[in-house]
Design a protein around this motif. Structure first.
Motif, PDB file in Angstrom:
ATOM      1  N   LEU A 314      24.675 -45.407 -49.544  1.00 38.21           N
ATOM      2  CA  LEU A 314      25.188 -45.534 -48.181  1.00 38.21           C
ATOM      3  C   LEU A 314      23.992 -45.782 -47.275  1.00 38.21           C
ATOM      4  O   LEU A 314      23.081 -44.951 -47.199  1.00 38.21           O
ATOM      5  N   ILE A 315      23.959 -46.948 -46.612  1.00 42.61           N
ATOM      6  CA  ILE A 315      22.827 -47.274 -45.758  1.00 42.61           C
ATOM      7  C   ILE A 315      23.231 -47.200 -44.290  1.00 42.61           C
ATOM      8  O   ILE A 315      24.410 -47.260 -43.944  1.00 42.61           O
ATOM      9  N   GLY A 316      22.243 -47.077 -43.430  1.00 40.32           N
ATOM     10  CA  GLY A 316      22.521 -46.936 -42.002  1.00 40.32           C
ATOM     11  C   GLY A 316      22.777 -45.481 -41.637  1.00 40.32           C
ATOM     12  O   GLY A 316      22.454 -44.555 -42.385  1.00 40.32           O
ATOM     13  N   ASN A 317      23.388 -45.256 -40.482  1.00 41.46           N
ATOM     14  CA  ASN A 317      23.654 -43.904 -40.002  1.00 41.46           C
ATOM     15  C   ASN A 317      24.909 -43.321 -40.630  1.00 41.46           C
ATOM     16  O   ASN A 317      25.754 -44.027 -41.170  1.00 41.46           O
ATOM     17  N   TYR A 318      25.024 -41.992 -40.538  1.00 40.61           N
ATOM     18  CA  TYR A 318      26.169 -41.288 -41.087  1.00 40.61           C
ATOM     19  C   TYR A 318      27.152 -40.975 -39.953  1.00 40.61           C
ATOM     20  O   TYR A 318      27.151 -41.647 -38.930  1.00 40.61           O
ATOM     21  N   MET A 322      21.644 -38.994 -38.302  1.00 39.98           N
ATOM     22  CA  MET A 322      20.959 -40.270 -38.438  1.00 39.98           C
ATOM     23  C   MET A 322      20.606 -40.544 -39.894  1.00 39.98           C
ATOM     24  O   MET A 322      20.309 -39.618 -40.655  1.00 39.98           O
ATOM     25  N   GLY A 323      20.637 -41.812 -40.266  1.00 33.61           N
ATOM     26  CA  GLY A 323      20.225 -42.213 -41.594  1.00 33.61           C
ATOM     27  C   GLY A 323      18.853 -42.871 -41.555  1.00 33.61           C
ATOM     28  O   GLY A 323      18.072 -42.678 -40.615  1.00 33.61           O
ATOM     29  N   ARG A 324      18.587 -43.675 -42.559  1.00 31.42           N
ATOM     30  CA  ARG A 324      17.305 -44.370 -42.674  1.00 31.42           C
ATOM     31  C   ARG A 324      17.481 -45.813 -42.226  1.00 31.42           C
ATOM     32  O   ARG A 324      18.566 -46.379 -42.358  1.00 31.42           O
ATOM     33  N   ALA A 327      16.307 -51.683 -43.278  1.00 36.84           N
ATOM     34  CA  ALA A 327      15.213 -52.497 -43.818  1.00 36.84           C
ATOM     35  C   ALA A 327      14.369 -51.707 -44.806  1.00 36.84           C
ATOM     36  O   ALA A 327      13.890 -52.258 -45.811  1.00 36.84           O
ATOM     37  N   ASP A 328      14.203 -50.410 -44.555  1.00 31.97           N
ATOM     38  CA  ASP A 328      13.411 -49.581 -45.470  1.00 31.97           C
ATOM     39  C   ASP A 328      14.111 -49.418 -46.810  1.00 31.97           C
ATOM     40  O   ASP A 328      13.478 -49.459 -47.868  1.00 31.97           O
ATOM     41  N   ASP A 329      15.436 -49.238 -46.782  1.00 35.08           N
ATOM     42  CA  ASP A 329      16.182 -49.111 -48.030  1.00 35.08           C
ATOM     43  C   ASP A 329      16.196 -50.422 -48.811  1.00 35.08           C
ATOM     44  O   ASP A 329      16.054 -50.433 -50.039  1.00 35.08           O
ATOM     45  N   LEU A 330      16.359 -51.523 -48.106  1.00 39.15           N
ATOM     46  CA  LEU A 330      16.352 -52.823 -48.776  1.00 39.15           C
ATOM     47  C   LEU A 330      14.981 -53.104 -49.387  1.00 39.15           C
ATOM     48  O   LEU A 330      14.887 -53.658 -50.496  1.00 39.15           O
ATOM     49  N   ASN A 331      13.936 -52.706 -48.686  1.00 38.60           N
ATOM     50  CA  ASN A 331      12.586 -52.894 -49.216  1.00 38.60           C
ATOM     51  C   ASN A 331      12.378 -52.068 -50.480  1.00 38.60           C
ATOM     52  O   ASN A 331      11.743 -52.525 -51.444  1.00 38.60           O
ATOM     53  N   LEU A 332      12.935 -50.845 -50.500  1.00 47.05           N
ATOM     54  CA  LEU A 332      12.835 -49.998 -51.685  1.00 47.05           C
ATOM     55  C   LEU A 332      13.515 -50.657 -52.881  1.00 47.05           C
ATOM     56  O   LEU A 332      12.953 -50.707 -53.986  1.00 47.05           O
TER      57      LEU A 332
END
Length: 341
Positions: A314-318, A322-324, A327-332
């Protein structure tokens, strides 16, 4: 003295080797199509130190075998907030929560569609509308069906988290394009009364039966770190296996000031990774999706979630936290050589 130390060292190495052998044997059993039982899963919970990292590696092998190198991404939108009648101890929107949160009625479909398009731009495959409250009314269903259609028009798979739902209501949403319904068990049947008293575990099971009877894809998992024991975690995992859910969201408690669980400590990050890994052993061919509390619990070890067996995120906010940054998750994901679904 040196001789005694040497003997103790050999014993420890033999114990570690034995644990690694058990982990490897269970990994091979699962990959070859077998199922581990509750006693075997319970044995895995004792892994620590070197054995824990072997457990993570074994879970990664199971993920790769059954799920490949593709990560399923989803995003959510709190389409209606506040006013819930239920007393869930972990939730900022519950009737007993004093947490300061925004309150608003159902958002218009245009706002939902805009958010879905933005999520799609960040590689999300699925988009889920969430409403606070015990259930939705028949009056709400028409508005929610319009949201589902808007998400589908945006090119994403529509999902919904709407609490308890009746068959006819669900059918109307499926007709509008609903792909998946999300309804968490939250924890084991035995521990559930500790976190909620305004509805029962059987109420949850009835909703899950409604979803399955409608032929809709089912997303169901829970929250870890609420005070449950390993026995509770395993009971829920094996129940999810029996229910044949499609996707299993793994959430870690984020203690929110003003909720009943606001003072609880977060889980140890290695404990959190162990949960993910053991769930992969028990549910080898299912999506295991890491959701709320990920950063708060895992911190710098967030990068190990896929190596521990997860294949969904699950990306973005909850909902109320707040989430991450996407772009940081996609980079990971890119850095690990994995792909988006």
């Amino acid at each position: 003295m040196n001789k005694i130390i040497a003997i103790l060292t050999v014993v420890k190495l033999q114990e570690a080797h034995s644990k690694r052998t058990v982990i490897s044997a269970l990994r091979d059993k699962v990959i070859e199509g077998g199922r581990i039982n509750k006693d075997e899963a319970s044995g895995l919970t004792a892994a620590h130190g070197t054995a824990l990292f072997e457990l993570l590696a074994a879970a990664n092998s199971i993920r790769d075998h059954f799920r490949g190198d593709t990560i399923d991404l989803c995003s959510i939108l709190n389409a209606r907030a506040g006013g819930c009648s239920e007393d869930c101890a972990f939730c900022a929107q519950s009737s007993i929560s004093a947490a300061p949160i925004g309150r608003y009625p159902l958002k218009p479909p245009a706002i939902v569609k805009k958010a879905a398009i933005e999520a799609g731009n960040h590689k999300s495959k699925r988009f889920c509308v969430v409403t606070g409250g015990r259930a939705v009314s028949d009056k709400d269903v028409g508005k929610l069906a319009a949201m589902v259609s808007a998400i589908k028009e945006a090119g994403l798979l529509p999902c919904a988290t709407l609490g308890f739902i009746e068959g006819e209501q669900l059918d109307a949403l499926i007709d509008a394009g609903l792909n998946r319904y999300h309804h968490n068990l939250e924890t084991s049947p035995a521990f559930f009364p500790e976190i909620c008293t305004t509805h029962s575990f059987n109420d949850k099971l009835r909703t899950i039966e409604t979803v399955k009877a409608a032929g809709c894809s089912l997303c169901s998992g829970g929250i870890f770190g609420m005070g449950e024991q390993w026995a509770d975690r395993l009971d829920m995992a094996f129940l999810l296996r029996d229910l044949e859910v499609d996707s299993v969201p793994v959430n870690f408690l984020t203690p929110i000031e003003g909720t009943k669980m606001g003072g609880k400590p977060t889980l140890d990050p290695l404990e959190a990774l162990k949960i993910i890994a053991i769930y992969r052993f028990i549910l080898p061919d299912k999506e295991i999706r890491i959701c709320g509390g990920r950063l708060q619990t895992l911190g710098q070890l967030n990068s190990l979630i896929f190596m521990a067996g997860a294949d969904g995120l699950l990306i973005g906010n909850y909902l109320t936290t707040m989430g991450r940054a996407e772009a940081d998750d996609l980079n990971l994901i890119d850095t690990l050589g994995l792909r988006y679904s």
